[in-house]
Design a protein around this motif. Sequence first.
Motif, short mmCIF file in Angstrom:
data_model
loop_
_atom_site.label_atom_id
_atom_site.label_comp_id
_atom_site.label_asym_id
_atom_site.label_seq_id
_atom_site.Cartn_x
_atom_site.Cartn_y
_atom_site.Cartn_z
N ALA A 29 37.37 -1.32 -33.54
CA ALA A 29 37.05 -2.31 -34.57
C ALA A 29 36.09 -3.36 -34.02
N PHE A 30 36.23 -3.70 -32.73
CA PHE A 30 35.30 -4.64 -32.12
C PHE A 30 33.87 -4.10 -32.18
N ALA A 31 33.68 -2.82 -31.85
CA ALA A 31 32.35 -2.22 -31.89
C ALA A 31 31.78 -2.27 -33.31
N VAL A 32 32.62 -1.95 -34.29
CA VAL A 32 32.17 -1.98 -35.68
C VAL A 32 31.78 -3.40 -36.08
N GLU A 33 32.58 -4.37 -35.66
CA GLU A 33 32.29 -5.78 -35.96
C GLU A 33 30.93 -6.19 -35.38
N GLN A 34 30.63 -5.73 -34.18
CA GLN A 34 29.36 -6.05 -33.54
C GLN A 34 28.19 -5.38 -34.26
N LEU A 35 28.41 -4.18 -34.77
CA LEU A 35 27.35 -3.46 -35.48
C LEU A 35 27.08 -4.07 -36.85
N THR A 36 28.12 -4.47 -37.55
CA THR A 36 28.04 -4.96 -38.92
C THR A 36 27.57 -3.85 -39.86
N GLU A 37 28.50 -3.16 -40.44
CA GLU A 37 28.27 -2.12 -41.44
C GLU A 37 27.36 -0.98 -40.97
N PRO A 95 33.46 4.93 -43.83
CA PRO A 95 34.82 4.95 -43.29
C PRO A 95 34.94 4.37 -41.87
N VAL A 96 33.87 4.43 -41.08
CA VAL A 96 33.90 3.83 -39.75
C VAL A 96 34.11 2.32 -39.89
N ASN A 97 33.44 1.73 -40.84
CA ASN A 97 33.55 0.29 -41.10
C ASN A 97 34.91 -0.06 -41.70
N ASP A 98 35.38 0.75 -42.63
CA ASP A 98 36.60 0.45 -43.38
C ASP A 98 37.88 0.78 -42.61
N ASP A 99 37.85 1.82 -41.77
CA ASP A 99 39.07 2.30 -41.11
C ASP A 99 38.70 2.92 -39.76
N GLY A 104 37.75 6.78 -39.97
CA GLY A 104 36.45 6.64 -39.31
C GLY A 104 36.34 7.36 -37.98
N TRP A 105 37.30 8.24 -37.63
CA TRP A 105 37.18 9.01 -36.40
C TRP A 105 35.88 9.80 -36.42
N MET A 106 35.36 10.14 -35.25
CA MET A 106 34.05 10.78 -35.18
C MET A 106 34.08 12.23 -34.71
N VAL A 107 34.69 12.47 -33.55
CA VAL A 107 34.75 13.84 -33.03
C VAL A 107 36.13 14.12 -32.46
N LYS A 108 36.41 15.42 -32.33
CA LYS A 108 37.60 15.88 -31.61
C LYS A 108 37.10 16.72 -30.45
N ILE A 109 37.64 16.41 -29.27
CA ILE A 109 37.21 17.06 -28.03
C ILE A 109 38.40 17.77 -27.41
N ARG A 110 38.25 19.08 -27.16
CA ARG A 110 39.28 19.81 -26.42
C ARG A 110 39.09 19.48 -24.95
N LEU A 111 40.14 18.95 -24.33
CA LEU A 111 40.04 18.54 -22.93
C LEU A 111 39.68 19.71 -22.02
#
Length: 135
Positions: A29-37, A95-99, A104-111
């Motif tokens: 959320a901090f990163a999103v706040e810094q980006l602003t929408e 959705p990244v901004n809202d949640d 707002g998840w972006m990717v899934k990575i198999r370890l």
Amino acid sequence: MSNPTGLRYAPTHEWAKLEGDVVTVGVTAFAVEQLTEPTYLELKPVGTPLNPGDKLGVIESYKSTSDLYAPVAGTIVERNEPLVDDGKRKGDPKPVNDDAFGAGWMVKIRLAPGATLDHLLTAEQYDQQLASEGH
């Protein structure tokens, strides 16, 4: 600002949630706040191998552009396609901004074999990082 305690955090403001051997990744959320929408999101394709710190995409807003980094070693197994601008279709990163910690998840990575999240920050450590940076 409250960061969920069940997640781990990269100093570069990505979060990681481990479920089995798959890690869901997003931005805080901090990163999103810094980006602003956020207005544009580009992510590496499914099948891309990554090491911690590798660039996994780019997020843009009217205010700035930021690289996104892999918090763990592994291979991208899924992208949140509705968010992604892939050249053929315009994505909607709203959705990244809202949640940021949910829809707002972006990717899934198999370890990768032997990879862990132990090098990532806890919520408390991440909060301390933000405080030490004056946020």
